[in-house]
Design a protein around this motif. Structure first.
Motif, PDB file in Angstrom:
ATOM      1  N   SER A   1      -1.461  60.207 -22.668  1.00 56.29           N
ATOM      2  CA  SER A   1      -0.872  61.526 -22.444  1.00 56.29           C
ATOM      3  C   SER A   1      -0.045  61.448 -21.170  1.00 56.29           C
ATOM      4  CB  SER A   1      -1.949  62.594 -22.298  1.00 56.29           C
ATOM      5  OG  SER A   1      -2.543  62.867 -23.551  1.00 56.29           O
ATOM      6  N   ALA A   2       0.747  62.479 -20.908  1.00 54.38           N
ATOM      7  CA  ALA A   2       1.631  62.473 -19.738  1.00 54.38           C
ATOM      8  C   ALA A   2       0.849  62.328 -18.442  1.00 54.38           C
ATOM      9  CB  ALA A   2       2.483  63.734 -19.712  1.00 54.38           C
ATOM     10  N   THR A   3      -0.321  62.964 -18.367  1.00 56.35           N
ATOM     11  CA  THR A   3      -1.137  62.893 -17.156  1.00 56.35           C
ATOM     12  C   THR A   3      -2.557  62.501 -17.523  1.00 56.35           C
ATOM     13  OG1 THR A   3      -1.881  65.188 -17.237  1.00 56.35           O
ATOM     14  CG2 THR A   3       0.226  64.757 -16.108  1.00 56.35           C
ATOM     15  N   LEU A   4      -3.281  61.977 -16.554  1.00 50.63           N
ATOM     16  CA  LEU A   4      -4.671  61.611 -16.800  1.00 50.63           C
ATOM     17  C   LEU A   4      -5.532  62.835 -17.128  1.00 50.63           C
ATOM     18  CD1 LEU A   4      -6.609  59.303 -17.129  1.00 50.63           C
ATOM     19  CD2 LEU A   4      -7.044  59.378 -14.667  1.00 50.63           C
ATOM     20  N   PRO A   5      -5.366  63.970 -16.454  1.00 51.03           N
ATOM     21  CA  PRO A   5      -6.148  65.149 -16.856  1.00 51.03           C
ATOM     22  C   PRO A   5      -5.915  65.555 -18.317  1.00 51.03           C
ATOM     23  CG  PRO A   5      -5.280  65.493 -14.655  1.00 51.03           C
ATOM     24  CD  PRO A   5      -4.643  64.222 -15.188  1.00 51.03           C
ATOM     25  N   GLN A   6      -4.672  65.439 -18.811  1.00 48.90           N
ATOM     26  CA  GLN A   6      -4.405  65.738 -20.221  1.00 48.90           C
ATOM     27  C   GLN A   6      -5.143  64.752 -21.127  1.00 48.90           C
ATOM     28  OE1 GLN A   6      -0.068  65.487 -20.121  1.00 48.90           O
ATOM     29  NE2 GLN A   6       0.023  67.553 -20.977  1.00 48.90           N
ATOM     30  N   ALA A   7      -5.074  63.487 -20.798  1.00 50.11           N
ATOM     31  CA  ALA A   7      -5.729  62.454 -21.611  1.00 50.11           C
ATOM     32  C   ALA A   7      -7.243  62.670 -21.620  1.00 50.11           C
ATOM     33  CB  ALA A   7      -5.379  61.067 -21.077  1.00 50.11           C
ATOM     34  N   LYS A   8      -7.819  62.963 -20.463  1.00 45.81           N
ATOM     35  CA  LYS A   8      -9.259  63.209 -20.384  1.00 45.81           C
ATOM     36  C   LYS A   8      -9.644  64.456 -21.181  1.00 45.81           C
ATOM     37  CE  LYS A   8     -10.310  61.155 -15.877  1.00 45.81           C
ATOM     38  NZ  LYS A   8     -10.732  61.500 -14.502  1.00 45.81           N
ATOM     39  N   ALA A   9      -8.790  65.477 -21.171  1.00 44.64           N
ATOM     40  CA  ALA A   9      -9.068  66.698 -21.948  1.00 44.64           C
ATOM     41  C   ALA A   9      -9.103  66.386 -23.437  1.00 44.64           C
ATOM     42  CB  ALA A   9      -8.025  67.771 -21.641  1.00 44.64           C
ATOM     43  N   ARG A  10      -8.192  65.533 -23.908  1.00 44.57           N
ATOM     44  CA  ARG A  10      -8.193  65.145 -25.329  1.00 44.57           C
ATOM     45  C   ARG A  10      -9.492  64.400 -25.669  1.00 44.57           C
ATOM     46  NH1 ARG A  10      -4.331  68.079 -26.293  1.00 44.57           N
ATOM     47  NH2 ARG A  10      -2.182  67.526 -25.928  1.00 44.57           N
ATOM     48  N   LEU A  11      -9.904  63.522 -24.782  1.00 41.01           N
ATOM     49  CA  LEU A  11     -11.143  62.774 -24.995  1.00 41.01           C
ATOM     50  C   LEU A  11     -12.352  63.716 -24.958  1.00 41.01           C
ATOM     51  CD1 LEU A  11     -12.187  59.905 -25.495  1.00 41.01           C
ATOM     52  CD2 LEU A  11     -12.549  59.727 -23.045  1.00 41.01           C
ATOM     53  N   ARG A  12     -12.331  64.699 -24.059  1.00 36.85           N
ATOM     54  CA  ARG A  12     -13.422  65.693 -24.013  1.00 36.85           C
ATOM     55  C   ARG A  12     -13.528  66.453 -25.325  1.00 36.85           C
ATOM     56  NH1 ARG A  12     -11.834  66.763 -18.861  1.00 36.85           N
ATOM     57  NH2 ARG A  12     -10.616  68.573 -19.522  1.00 36.85           N
ATOM     58  N   ASN A  13     -12.382  66.788 -25.929  1.00 40.01           N
ATOM     59  CA  ASN A  13     -12.392  67.477 -27.218  1.00 40.01           C
ATOM     60  C   ASN A  13     -13.059  66.618 -28.290  1.00 40.01           C
ATOM     61  OD1 ASN A  13     -11.073  69.680 -26.120  1.00 40.01           O
ATOM     62  ND2 ASN A  13      -9.050  68.996 -26.790  1.00 40.01           N
TER      63      ASN A  13
END
Length: 172
Positions: A95-107
């Protein structure tokens, strides 16, 4: 022990990802699927059963309006299905940012841990097969890692596997 009904349900969902989406994720699939969604499902269903070793690489890009469930399907439901049915061994999400990528993984993790319908049918497949962190989960012998755009990833692997699927979600 797994019942005949559970085995039939799994067999049906293996080759019908639209059914899988509706059956296990009604909370995410509340509206009718569009022609775009149905094309995605057909494309995905056609790829089922292709063996990993020696499989030819493929590229696929999707541009669709905001709110059309691209991330829900391509970054959550499809990868989870891939892992449950052994289609992929190492999925990497950017994802564009690590927080976005982590949010996808959290989902993804939230569905694995709290979707009771999914847990009942896929109990064996949903067992952890490695450590879980904010950037990585392992189930069914498959690994899912989250990275941000621009991260150094040269040489990444999970056991003997280099990434078998790379998902670029909102990388701009």
């Amino acid at each position: 022990a797994e019942t005949a009904k559970t085995r039939m349900r799994k067999a049906h969902c293996r080759y019908d990802i639209e059914w899988f989406a509706r059956d296990f994720f009604p909370h995410l699939c509340r509206l009718e699927f569009s022609p775009m969604h149905r094309r995605l499902f057909r494309r995905r269903d056609a790829a089922m059963g292709e063996r990993l070793p020696g499989r030819a690489g493929r590229r696929f890009a999707l541009a669709a309006p905001r709110g059309s469930a691209k991330s829900t399907l391509l970054s959550l439901l499809f990868p989870l299905h891939d892992m449950l049915y052994g289609q992929e061994k190492y999925i990497v999400l950017f994802s564009a940012t690590l927080p976005q990528a982590k949010a996808r993984l959290r989902n993804l993790r939230r569905e694995i841990e709290s979707n009771e319908r999914l847990r009942r049918v896929y109990a064996a497949e949903l067992r952890r097969s490695g450590p879980w962190t904010a950037r990585s989960i392992s189930i069914a012998g498959a690994q899912f890692d989250a990275y941000s755009a621009g991260t150094e990833v040269r040489g990444i692997s999970s056991g003997p596997w280099r990434p078998t699927k790379i998902i670029l979600d909102d990388v701009e």
